[in-house]
Scaffold this active site. Structure first.
Site, mmCIF file in Angstrom:
data_model
loop_
_atom_site.group_PDB
_atom_site.id
_atom_site.type_symbol
_atom_site.label_atom_id
_atom_site.label_comp_id
_atom_site.label_asym_id
_atom_site.label_seq_id
_atom_site.Cartn_x
_atom_site.Cartn_y
_atom_site.Cartn_z
ATOM 1 N N TYR A 1 -15.431 22.346 -19.671
ATOM 2 C CA TYR A 1 -15.929 21.044 -20.132
ATOM 3 C C TYR A 1 -17.401 21.055 -20.582
ATOM 4 C CZ TYR A 1 -11.814 18.518 -18.214
ATOM 5 O OH TYR A 1 -10.560 18.033 -17.957
ATOM 6 N N HIS B 1 -9.135 13.075 -13.345
ATOM 7 C CA HIS B 1 -8.060 14.071 -13.590
ATOM 8 C C HIS B 1 -7.011 13.938 -12.494
ATOM 9 C CE1 HIS B 1 -6.059 17.899 -14.428
ATOM 10 N NE2 HIS B 1 -6.767 17.982 -15.540
ATOM 11 N N GLY B 2 -5.784 14.304 -12.787
ATOM 12 C CA GLY B 2 -4.740 14.366 -11.762
ATOM 13 C C GLY B 2 -5.153 15.384 -10.695
ATOM 14 N N ASP B 3 -4.792 15.119 -9.434
ATOM 15 C CA ASP B 3 -5.289 16.003 -8.374
ATOM 16 C C ASP B 3 -4.604 17.380 -8.359
ATOM 17 O OD1 ASP B 3 -2.842 15.306 -7.405
ATOM 18 O OD2 ASP B 3 -3.574 14.415 -5.529
ATOM 19 N N THR C 1 1.260 12.117 -10.629
ATOM 20 C CA THR C 1 2.560 11.426 -10.654
ATOM 21 C C THR C 1 3.655 12.448 -10.898
ATOM 22 O OG1 THR C 1 1.405 9.617 -11.749
ATOM 23 C CG2 THR C 1 3.812 9.496 -11.723
ATOM 24 N N ASP D 1 16.724 56.374 -24.498
ATOM 25 C CA ASP D 1 16.253 55.539 -25.612
ATOM 26 C C ASP D 1 16.585 56.227 -26.943
ATOM 27 O OD1 ASP D 1 14.827 53.756 -27.173
ATOM 28 O OD2 ASP D 1 12.856 54.574 -26.645
HETATM 29 C C1 SPV Z 1 9.533 50.833 -27.068
HETATM 30 O O1 SPV Z 1 8.929 50.133 -26.233
HETATM 31 O O2 SPV Z 1 10.733 51.065 -26.977
HETATM 32 C C2 SPV Z 1 8.825 51.400 -28.223
HETATM 33 C C3 SPV Z 1 7.394 51.710 -28.098
HETATM 34 O O3 SPV Z 1 9.445 51.638 -29.222
HETATM 35 S S1 SPV Z 1 7.290 53.381 -27.642
HETATM 36 O O4 SPV Z 1 8.027 53.576 -26.419
HETATM 37 O O5 SPV Z 1 5.867 53.703 -27.463
HETATM 38 O O6 SPV Z 1 7.850 54.181 -28.729
HETATM 39 MG MG MG Z 2 11.520 51.641 -28.963
#
Ligand code: SPV
Ligand code: MG
Length: 431
Positions: free
Chosen positions: A75, A89-91, A122, A204
């Site tokens: 502020y 302000h609300g508490d 409230t 992956d």
């Molecule tokens: C993921 O998070 O799956 C990515 C980023 O593609 S990395 O793992 O750095 O490739």
């Molecule tokens: Mg990825």
């Protein structure tokens, strides 16, 4: 006549707000500050109503003499300008995380004898319903999808956290931190291929199929409102990628990032330790262009991820690809690196920004994790993704717990570091 100040950061006016004004009116002339969007997104829910309309909503309330825009969470500026005798302000601001705002106001007022009036907050069934409806609106696909582009304008750097379930989604959604007078929260969520696969015990390598990945998104969407950036891996065949774009856009996802690799995709953090093949510029541009042709709204973003530095193809190759991908229609560029230092990423950003001032740049500082958000922003980065830290923090904690239960043949020894039962059973709110 004394001056009373109160600040509203709401997209709906309900009886709680009217009560605040009624109380404030008892002490003098009422000035209401409407908190700016920039300040609101630091700690509050994203506004569902434009700021101009939020101002008009407050102007219509009986008993309000003046409406101003409060630009900052703290502020200092309003108190310096208006010198209110009272701040109402609300508490609820007595409790974390808002208590730092109250402390700031208390300090500023005490310099000249001003006073705080805490009005009982409230919170009845009606207010709860209104609040819930407003939150649910934020999760609607049309509203959620376009919010990433809005955040790119509001935020110096859009902070994105990896999520792979409803629970991790809730962490990204709700975590707000106050540190040295500054509030912060995550802006968006990253549905990582690495962590989505890992959560399913799979590698992956684009093995977890799109139907399953969409299920993950759906679980996250059920309980969150923040925008989603989807890790689309290579995007697969162009003929398949267009269907992915259509589905993601319809679901309310804001962006897909696809990487310029072909064949069996391996995680980038393996770098050249495994066999990985980069796509040709021409072929990847066709894929981007096909995705752009199929998309229906202006909100959705297709972001092209460049693997040249990961695959040691050099800076020139990375920059040539970036220019070509933008020309093909990419709405953003992600540049990746697995170096410990951020130097090559920052060099890429500087060079790219010499010729392209606007296309958003995305980075994933997993390896080069010493770099700060401010440094990245200073080099033109717009989105930072913390791509795997939640998964990597949960795994060792769970593994240690499993080991200790086996070691001690009971769970007493591990209990002190666990979330209390009372907290876990009340963690998820019911509708
Ligand atoms: C993921 O998070 O799956 C990515 C980023 O593609 S990395 O793992 O750095 O490739
Ligand atoms: Mg990825």
């Amino acid at each position: 006549m004394k001056t009373v100040y109160t600040c509203f950061c709401t997209s709906v006016i309900h009886e709680g707000h009217l009560n605040i004004i009624r109380e404030a009116r008892k002490y003098g002339e009422v000035i209401v500050g409407v908190l700016s969007d920039e300040a609101m997104v630091r700690f509050n829910r994203f506004p569902t109503v434009e700021m101009e309309e939020r101002v008009r909503m407050v102007e219509r309330i009986e008993g309000v003499s003046k409406v101003i825009i409060q630009k900052e969470v703290m502020y200092d500026e309003v108190i310096k300008t208006y010198h209110p005798d009272y701040v109402v302000h609300g508490d609820n601001w007595k409790k974390p995380p808002l208590n730092a705002i109250r402390d700031n106001v208390e300090k500023l007022l005490s310099a000249y004898g001003g006073k705080i009036i805490d009005v009982p907050y409230t919170y009845n069934e009606n207010v709860r319903r209104i609040d819930l409806r407003n939150k649910e609106r934020l999760a609607m696909p049309e509203l959620r999808r376009r919010r990433l582009k809005k955040l790119l304008k509001l935020r110096n750097i859009v902070k994105t956290l990896e999520v792979h379930s409803g629970l991790t989604g809730l962490i990204a959604e709700k975590t707000v931190v106050e540190h040295e007078g500054e509030y912060d929260q995550f802006d968006a969520m990253w549905v990582s291929s690495l962590c989505d696969s890992t959560a399913k015990g799979k590698p992956d390598i684009e093995l977890v199929d799109m139907t399953s990945r969409f299920r993950t998104i759906d679980d996250i969407m059920e309980v969150t409102t923040k925008p989603i950036i989807f890790d689309g891996d290579t995007g697969g065949l162009t003929e398949h990628f267009v269907y992915t774009v259509r589905s993601l856009e319809r679901m309310g996802v804001s962006a897909v990032i696809i990487e310029d690799k072909v064949g069996l995709k391996k995680n980038s953090l393996f770098g050249t330790e495994v066999e990985q093949k980069q796509d040709s510029i021409e072929h990847f541009c066709e894929k981007i262009a096909a995705g752009k042709r199929i998309q229906l709204t202006d909100d959705f973003m297709i972001i092209a991820r460049i693997e040249s530095l990961i695959l040691e193809q050099g800076m020139e190759d990375a920059l040539a690809r970036a220019a070509a991908y933008v020309k093909a229609g990419a709405d953003g560029i992600m540049i990746h690196s697995r170096k410990k230092e951020p130097d090559e990423i920052l060099a890429f950003c500087d060079a790219f920004r010499k010729t392209d001032k606007n296309t958003p740049i995305v980075v994933v500082p997993t390896s080069f994790n010493s770099v700060t958000e401010a440094e990245l922003a200073a080099h033109g980065v717009n989105i930072v993704i913390y791509a795997n830290q939640l998964t990597r923090s949960a795994f060792p904690a769970m593994e240690q717990t499993a080991k200790d239960i086996l070691r001690y043949h009971r769970a007493k020894e591990v209990d002190a570091r666990l979330m209390p039962i009372k907290d876990i059973i009340s963690l998820i709110e019911e509708l």
